[in-house]
Design a protein around this motif. Structure first.
Motif, mmCIF file in Angstrom:
data_model
loop_
_atom_site.group_PDB
_atom_site.id
_atom_site.type_symbol
_atom_site.label_atom_id
_atom_site.label_comp_id
_atom_site.label_asym_id
_atom_site.label_seq_id
_atom_site.Cartn_x
_atom_site.Cartn_y
_atom_site.Cartn_z
ATOM 1 N N TRP A 212 0.838 -1.206 0.000
ATOM 2 C CA TRP A 212 0.000 0.000 0.000
ATOM 3 C C TRP A 212 0.869 1.250 0.000
ATOM 4 O O TRP A 212 2.027 1.208 0.410
ATOM 5 N N PHE A 213 0.256 2.333 -0.500
ATOM 6 C CA PHE A 213 0.993 3.577 -0.704
ATOM 7 C C PHE A 213 0.142 4.752 -0.224
ATOM 8 O O PHE A 213 -1.052 4.806 -0.508
ATOM 9 N N GLY A 214 0.761 5.698 0.459
ATOM 10 C CA GLY A 214 0.042 6.891 0.901
ATOM 11 C C GLY A 214 -0.280 7.805 -0.263
ATOM 12 O O GLY A 214 0.532 7.962 -1.178
ATOM 13 N N LEU A 215 -1.472 8.381 -0.228
ATOM 14 C CA LEU A 215 -1.878 9.347 -1.256
ATOM 15 C C LEU A 215 -1.927 10.754 -0.673
ATOM 16 O O LEU A 215 -1.700 11.733 -1.359
ATOM 17 N N SER A 216 -2.310 10.835 0.588
ATOM 18 C CA SER A 216 -2.366 12.128 1.257
ATOM 19 C C SER A 216 -2.067 11.917 2.731
ATOM 20 O O SER A 216 -2.164 10.804 3.246
ATOM 21 N N LEU A 217 -1.708 13.027 3.354
ATOM 22 C CA LEU A 217 -1.267 12.962 4.745
ATOM 23 C C LEU A 217 -2.262 13.708 5.623
ATOM 24 O O LEU A 217 -2.728 14.783 5.245
ATOM 25 N N ARG A 218 -2.607 13.130 6.775
ATOM 26 C CA ARG A 218 -3.472 13.828 7.710
ATOM 27 C C ARG A 218 -2.771 13.905 9.057
ATOM 28 O O ARG A 218 -2.141 12.951 9.490
ATOM 29 N N ALA A 219 -2.891 15.066 9.689
ATOM 30 C CA ALA A 219 -2.248 15.269 10.978
ATOM 31 C C ALA A 219 -3.310 15.209 12.067
ATOM 32 O O ALA A 219 -4.443 15.644 11.872
ATOM 33 N N VAL B 8 -8.500 16.309 20.664
ATOM 34 C CA VAL B 8 -7.591 15.714 19.688
ATOM 35 C C VAL B 8 -8.424 15.420 18.450
ATOM 36 O O VAL B 8 -9.470 14.762 18.538
ATOM 37 N N ALA B 9 -7.995 15.955 17.314
ATOM 38 C CA ALA B 9 -8.779 15.777 16.087
ATOM 39 C C ALA B 9 -7.894 15.977 14.865
ATOM 40 O O ALA B 9 -6.854 16.641 14.941
ATOM 41 N N ASN B 10 -8.316 15.389 13.755
ATOM 42 C CA ASN B 10 -7.585 15.578 12.500
ATOM 43 C C ASN B 10 -7.859 16.976 11.956
ATOM 44 O O ASN B 10 -8.995 17.462 12.005
ATOM 45 N N THR B 11 -6.825 17.584 11.392
ATOM 46 C CA THR B 11 -6.934 18.994 10.997
ATOM 47 C C THR B 11 -7.924 19.242 9.855
ATOM 48 O O THR B 11 -8.488 20.316 9.766
ATOM 49 N N TYR B 12 -8.133 18.236 8.969
ATOM 50 C CA TYR B 12 -9.022 18.525 7.838
ATOM 51 C C TYR B 12 -10.463 18.751 8.299
ATOM 52 O O TYR B 12 -11.247 19.377 7.581
ATOM 53 N N GLU C 10 -6.176 18.284 3.324
ATOM 54 C CA GLU C 10 -5.160 17.373 3.856
ATOM 55 C C GLU C 10 -3.801 17.888 3.402
ATOM 56 O O GLU C 10 -3.712 18.872 2.672
ATOM 57 N N TYR C 11 -2.762 17.202 3.788
ATOM 58 C CA TYR C 11 -1.425 17.565 3.341
ATOM 59 C C TYR C 11 -1.019 16.627 2.211
ATOM 60 O O TYR C 11 -1.370 15.446 2.225
#
Ligand code: FE
Length: 348
Positions: A127-134, A225-229, A302-303
């Motif tokens: 598997w490969f990352g497509l986008s990054l979430r913080a 605590v939460a994801n930035t998007y 997202e990043y």
């Protein structure tokens, strides 16, 4: 007589194989112009990129969207007969699960290996990352001095008694976050931490990340605590109340002196059953090109997974931050351990 029958049987066998090979080549021709995508991302978050791929390559994209865990169940049930060529889903923990269930296969693409930092792809190419979430800490601007914040571990300190909002332990984002802490601090320390965190909950976990941010704005808690998007989504919402709520909240990047803020990915995998593997790999590479990557950063909030891609001004406004460099495959492996810890401390 026997000889004649044998001959006619031979002829019919030849005819049958001719028909079969014609049918198969027909299928191949049809298949060579399509790719079948199972996506746990909402249509709006993936279809524009798939449409561009279809226009640019002439390869037809057939999209099935669904709940992330349901799609994995579906792949499992369909087995080798599954029409899916790729699975697009969120969280490395889930991608790891798909790999463990033997629903994926390895891809050897130099392009993918070059463009995606090693931490954000499976070491074996599944598997490969497509986008990054913080997944940082967020705080109420009017009630919290950011100088009082430091690490995830510190959220268990009694200063935060009754002041923390976070969603339930059944959520994979939290499982991966806790797994990242296990990787860094070990089971015993994390269990102690988790017990302290549960004591600090402002309320029994309810809702998703967006609900934690809303509770923070409403004064139910002071930190979350939460994801930035999700915060990005609220800030760019057409609903004034959501924008107002989001504006009361600020992002704090934890663990900057140490291992860095926990990040995760949305990612893609070639399915074990893929009938169009070449098209699938072409799609994977397309989603990593510059245009697709800046689209993620600007539309999804997202990043980008690639370094040096320009991010949306709102994200840029939250500042740069040090990311935890752990290979996300490790989080997948430690996920079950994280779940056990959260169960033991009765994190609902
Ligand atoms: Fe999400």
């Amino acid at each position: 007589m026997v000889h004649i029958m044998h001959k006619s049987r031979l002829v019919s066998l030849l005819l049958l194989s001719l028909v079969l090979s014609l049918l198969l080549s027909g299928c191949e021709q049809q298949n060579s112009h399509e790719v079948n995508v199972y996506s746990a991302r909402k249509e709006a978050l993936i279809k524009p990129a798939l449409d561009r791929f279809q226009t640019e390559t002439g390869i037809k994209v057939n999209l099935v969207t669904g709940n992330a865990d349901a799609l994995i169940e579906r792949l499992k049930a369909e087995g080798v007969a599954s029409p899916a060529d790729v699975l697009i889903t969120v969280d490395a923990g889930r991608l790891h699960r798909a790999k463990s269930l033997q629903l994926t296969q390895a891809v050897d693409s130099e392009q993918l290996q070059t463009l995606i930092p090693a931490a954000y792809r499976d070491p074996e190419g599944h598997w490969f990352g497509l986008s990054l979430r913080a997944r940082p800490i967020m705080y109420a601007k009017d009630r919290v001095n950011p100088a009082d914040l430091s690490t995830y571990a510190d959220l268990a300190d009694e200063t935060w008694r009754g002041r923390v909002c976070i969603r339930s332990s059944s959520n994979i984002y939290n499982q991966s976050l806790v797994a990242s802490m296990v990787a860094s601090d070990g089971v015993d320390a994390v269990e102690q931490w988790a017990a302290g965190l549960v004591k600090n909950f402002a309320r029994k976990p309810v809702g998703g990340d967006r609900d934690q941010i809303k509770a923070l704005a409403a004064g139910v808690c002071d930190v979350a605590v939460a994801n930035t998007y999700y915060l990005f989504g609220m800030l760019s919402s057409e609903n004034d109340a959501e924008v107002k709520a989001a504006e009361q909240v600020q992002v704090f990047w934890p663990n900057q002196q140490g291992r860095g803020t926990h990040v995760n990915i949305s990612g893609i995998a070639l399915t074990q059953s893929a009938k169009n593997p070449d098209n699938a790999v072409q799609l994977m590479e397309f989603l990593l090109n510059e245009e697709s990557q800046s689209w993620y950063a600007n539309v999804n909030g997202e990043y980008p997974i690639r370094d040096n891609t320009v991010v949306h001004p709102t994200l840029a406004g939250w500042g740069q931050f040090k990311k935890d460099a752990i290979n996300l495959a490790e989080l997948g492996k430690l996920g079950p351990e994280a779940v056990k810890i959260m169960d033991r401390v009765e994190w609902p």
